[in-house]
Design a protein around this motif. Sequence first.
Motif, PDB file in Angstrom:
ATOM      1  N   VAL A 129       0.839  -1.206   0.000  1.00 22.83           N
ATOM      2  CA  VAL A 129       0.000   0.000   0.000  1.00 22.83           C
ATOM      3  C   VAL A 129       0.868   1.247   0.000  1.00 22.83           C
ATOM      4  O   VAL A 129       0.634   2.197  -0.762  1.00 22.83           O
ATOM      5  CB  VAL A 129      -0.959   0.002   1.206  1.00 22.83           C
ATOM      6  N   ALA A 130       1.890   1.271   0.859  1.00 21.87           N
ATOM      7  CA  ALA A 130       2.800   2.413   0.913  1.00 21.87           C
ATOM      8  C   ALA A 130       3.520   2.592  -0.413  1.00 21.87           C
ATOM      9  O   ALA A 130       3.717   3.721  -0.887  1.00 21.87           O
ATOM     10  CB  ALA A 130       3.812   2.222   2.043  1.00 21.87           C
ATOM     11  N   SER A 131       3.919   1.486  -1.030  1.00 20.41           N
ATOM     12  CA  SER A 131       4.605   1.556  -2.318  1.00 20.41           C
ATOM     13  C   SER A 131       3.706   2.151  -3.397  1.00 20.41           C
ATOM     14  O   SER A 131       4.133   3.013  -4.182  1.00 20.41           O
ATOM     15  CB  SER A 131       5.059   0.143  -2.732  1.00 20.41           C
ATOM     16  N   ILE A 132       2.471   1.712  -3.430  1.00 24.82           N
ATOM     17  CA  ILE A 132       1.529   2.220  -4.440  1.00 24.82           C
ATOM     18  C   ILE A 132       1.276   3.713  -4.237  1.00 24.82           C
ATOM     19  O   ILE A 132       1.278   4.503  -5.199  1.00 24.82           O
ATOM     20  CB  ILE A 132       0.209   1.436  -4.377  1.00 24.82           C
ATOM     21  N   LEU A 133       1.062   4.130  -2.993  1.00 25.53           N
ATOM     22  CA  LEU A 133       0.802   5.543  -2.711  1.00 25.53           C
ATOM     23  C   LEU A 133       1.963   6.432  -3.152  1.00 25.53           C
ATOM     24  O   LEU A 133       1.766   7.469  -3.801  1.00 25.53           O
ATOM     25  CB  LEU A 133       0.549   5.740  -1.213  1.00 25.53           C
ATOM     26  N   MET A 134       3.186   6.021  -2.825  1.00 18.26           N
ATOM     27  CA  MET A 134       4.338   6.862  -3.136  1.00 18.26           C
ATOM     28  C   MET A 134       4.682   6.839  -4.622  1.00 18.26           C
ATOM     29  O   MET A 134       5.041   7.874  -5.190  1.00 18.26           O
ATOM     30  CB  MET A 134       5.556   6.426  -2.305  1.00 18.26           C
ATOM     31  N   ASP A 140       2.662  11.237 -10.664  1.00 19.66           N
ATOM     32  CA  ASP A 140       1.787  12.390 -10.912  1.00 19.66           C
ATOM     33  C   ASP A 140       2.570  13.697 -10.982  1.00 19.66           C
ATOM     34  O   ASP A 140       2.119  14.665 -11.621  1.00 19.66           O
ATOM     35  CB  ASP A 140       0.727  12.499  -9.804  1.00 19.66           C
ATOM     36  N   ARG A 141       3.728  13.733 -10.346  1.00 24.81           N
ATOM     37  CA  ARG A 141       4.561  14.935 -10.375  1.00 24.81           C
ATOM     38  C   ARG A 141       5.649  14.857 -11.437  1.00 24.81           C
ATOM     39  O   ARG A 141       6.563  15.686 -11.463  1.00 24.81           O
ATOM     40  CB  ARG A 141       5.180  15.164  -8.991  1.00 24.81           C
ATOM     41  N   GLY A 142       5.569  13.833 -12.284  1.00 25.87           N
ATOM     42  CA  GLY A 142       6.518  13.690 -13.374  1.00 25.87           C
ATOM     43  C   GLY A 142       7.866  13.140 -12.968  1.00 25.87           C
ATOM     44  O   GLY A 142       8.823  13.188 -13.744  1.00 25.87           O
ATOM     45  N   LEU A 143       7.967  12.596 -11.774  1.00 21.99           N
ATOM     46  CA  LEU A 143       9.227  12.021 -11.283  1.00 21.99           C
ATOM     47  C   LEU A 143       9.252  10.521 -11.581  1.00 21.99           C
ATOM     48  O   LEU A 143       9.079   9.682 -10.698  1.00 21.99           O
ATOM     49  CB  LEU A 143       9.366  12.286  -9.782  1.00 21.99           C
ATOM     50  N   THR A 144       9.480  10.183 -12.837  1.00 27.98           N
ATOM     51  CA  THR A 144       9.365   8.795 -13.276  1.00 27.98           C
ATOM     52  C   THR A 144      10.346   7.873 -12.560  1.00 27.98           C
ATOM     53  O   THR A 144       9.977   6.801 -12.073  1.00 27.98           O
ATOM     54  CB  THR A 144       9.590   8.693 -14.793  1.00 27.98           C
ATOM     55  N   ALA A 145      11.617   8.275 -12.508  1.00 29.66           N
ATOM     56  CA  ALA A 145      12.631   7.431 -11.869  1.00 29.66           C
ATOM     57  C   ALA A 145      12.333   7.240 -10.388  1.00 29.66           C
ATOM     58  O   ALA A 145      12.535   6.157  -9.828  1.00 29.66           O
ATOM     59  CB  ALA A 145      14.016   8.041 -12.039  1.00 29.66           C
ATOM     60  N   VAL A 146      11.829   8.283  -9.740  1.00 27.94           N
ATOM     61  CA  VAL A 146      11.482   8.190  -8.322  1.00 27.94           C
ATOM     62  C   VAL A 146      10.305   7.242  -8.118  1.00 27.94           C
ATOM     63  O   VAL A 146      10.258   6.481  -7.152  1.00 27.94           O
ATOM     64  CB  VAL A 146      11.159   9.591  -7.756  1.00 27.94           C
ATOM     65  N   ALA A 147       9.348   7.288  -9.058  1.00 24.68           N
ATOM     66  CA  ALA A 147       8.200   6.379  -8.980  1.00 24.68           C
ATOM     67  C   ALA A 147       8.654   4.925  -9.107  1.00 24.68           C
ATOM     68  O   ALA A 147       8.168   4.042  -8.386  1.00 24.68           O
ATOM     69  CB  ALA A 147       7.199   6.709 -10.080  1.00 24.68           C
ATOM     70  N   ILE A 388       1.363  10.533   5.279  1.00 22.97           N
ATOM     71  CA  ILE A 388       2.037  11.791   5.635  1.00 22.97           C
ATOM     72  C   ILE A 388       3.051  12.184   4.564  1.00 22.97           C
ATOM     73  O   ILE A 388       3.086  13.320   4.098  1.00 22.97           O
ATOM     74  CB  ILE A 388       2.726  11.659   7.008  1.00 22.97           C
ATOM     75  N   PHE A 389       3.867  11.214   4.146  1.00 21.51           N
ATOM     76  CA  PHE A 389       4.952  11.497   3.206  1.00 21.51           C
ATOM     77  C   PHE A 389       4.449  11.850   1.815  1.00 21.51           C
ATOM     78  O   PHE A 389       5.129  12.570   1.075  1.00 21.51           O
ATOM     79  CB  PHE A 389       5.903  10.296   3.123  1.00 21.51           C
ATOM     80  N   VAL A 390       3.274  11.345   1.444  1.00 19.92           N
ATOM     81  CA  VAL A 390       2.761  11.616   0.105  1.00 19.92           C
ATOM     82  C   VAL A 390       2.505  13.109  -0.082  1.00 19.92           C
ATOM     83  O   VAL A 390       2.491  13.623  -1.223  1.00 19.92           O
ATOM     84  CB  VAL A 390       1.470  10.785  -0.150  1.00 19.92           C
ATOM     85  N   LYS A 391       2.322  13.844   1.028  1.00 20.08           N
ATOM     86  CA  LYS A 391       2.095  15.290   0.949  1.00 20.08           C
ATOM     87  C   LYS A 391       3.415  16.063   0.912  1.00 20.08           C
ATOM     88  O   LYS A 391       3.425  17.285   0.693  1.00 20.08           O
ATOM     89  CB  LYS A 391       1.268  15.748   2.155  1.00 20.08           C
ATOM     90  N   LEU A 392       4.527  15.354   1.145  1.00 21.53           N
ATOM     91  CA  LEU A 392       5.824  16.014   1.203  1.00 21.53           C
ATOM     92  C   LEU A 392       6.603  15.918  -0.091  1.00 21.53           C
ATOM     93  O   LEU A 392       7.587  16.636  -0.277  1.00 21.53           O
ATOM     94  CB  LEU A 392       6.672  15.414   2.344  1.00 21.53           C
ATOM     95  N   ILE A 393       6.198  15.033  -0.963  1.00 18.39           N
ATOM     96  CA  ILE A 393       6.977  14.765  -2.174  1.00 18.39           C
ATOM     97  C   ILE A 393       6.863  15.903  -3.190  1.00 18.39           C
ATOM     98  O   ILE A 393       5.847  16.577  -3.247  1.00 18.39           O
ATOM     99  CB  ILE A 393       6.538  13.428  -2.807  1.00 18.39           C
TER     100      ILE A 393
END
Length: 393
Positions: A129-134, A140-147, A388-393
């Motif tokens: 679940v955490a992996s999917i969220l992040m 969505d922010r265009g950070l493909t490598a980070v995804a 929490i972290f999904v709002k920080l990315i």
Amino acid sequence: MTLNVIQAFSIVLLILALGEFVSTKTKAFVPSVFVSAVLFLVGYWTILPADIVTQSSFAKPIVYLSMYLLLTHMGTLMNLKELLGQWRTVLIALSGIAGICLMTLTIGKLFFGWHTVVAATPPLTGGVVASILMSTAAADRGLTAVAVLATAMYVMQGFFGYPITAFMLKKEAKRLVDKYRNGEVAAVNNPASSVEAEDSRFRIFSPLPAKYQTTYAILLKLGLVAMLAVAVAPFLHLNQFVVCLLFGVIGREIGFLEEKALVKANAFGFLMTILMGYIFAGLSKATPAMLAQIVVPLFGIIVLGIFGMAVVSMLLGKLFGYTKEMAFSVAMTSLYGFPADYILTIESAKSMTKTEAEREYVLDEMLPKMLVGGFTTVTIASVIIAGIFVKLI
């Protein structure tokens, strides 16, 4: 490549069996889950179809059914007093996650950048679940490598978690066996009797006569308890699998469920097989190209996280009277969760014990801690941290 169902099933079982064989030959020094994970990964990179687990019939409906029944069954392995007594385990598990966050968000940030550590930390602290969220937030922010990194973190963390935990649990099991053989726990020579005495205070259902404890009857009762747990979970604002575990404990306490229910139903082994096969299906996403792209931050963040987890969990564990091996193992459940925490504990106990009495004692001491640790980290804490972290990315 398309296989028929029995071909796919046989290949999946061959890989799982080879993992067990290596684990047995090495006395759990090389855990079966690690061997199977490597074999699946190499297979996906070479000859195995990416959907071989689905082709073998281990698809989501039966996997979820297995999870509901298995976790309710796990509740029948613990009594209420034992579960409530695991508050130290919960705090140690949470301290391990705090150690991960401390290292990744400080030193990790300096080496790999803010977006990278923010996306990778929640999957490292828990499950899918955490992996999917992040990964979704990064994409969505265009950070493909980070995804991709967020997905790979979930897939690859077990390669570190399995052997380290196996080593720690074996040391803890040896300590407990020595304690048992030296007569330090001679008073605990019949745990079953004390459990029954405790059950009797809460029992409202009479024990089902042995002749009626059939596979159908036991599975029916497990299904009814799991169905109730799933229905109640939204009102409790808890994960449905956590509620299945809790309701399993309650079901046993009131006498509705038998102790070790799935074992008595002769269904435990097959349901575990389904679950293990499905877990390794996630490795099909870890392509060589993906790993080459993110290998440095992937392994760097894992090493930093594990170091932080080890230091903090061992310190708190010492305050609570846990050995450093047990405290670290509890914290390490965040790297894999259930059912790997169960399998690693069973394998370690089997490798260090010679008699059934020794094995029961070791498992009574280690298994509840590992199961509670796994649910604390993977099922509960990781989802909260991801939120929490999904709002920080």
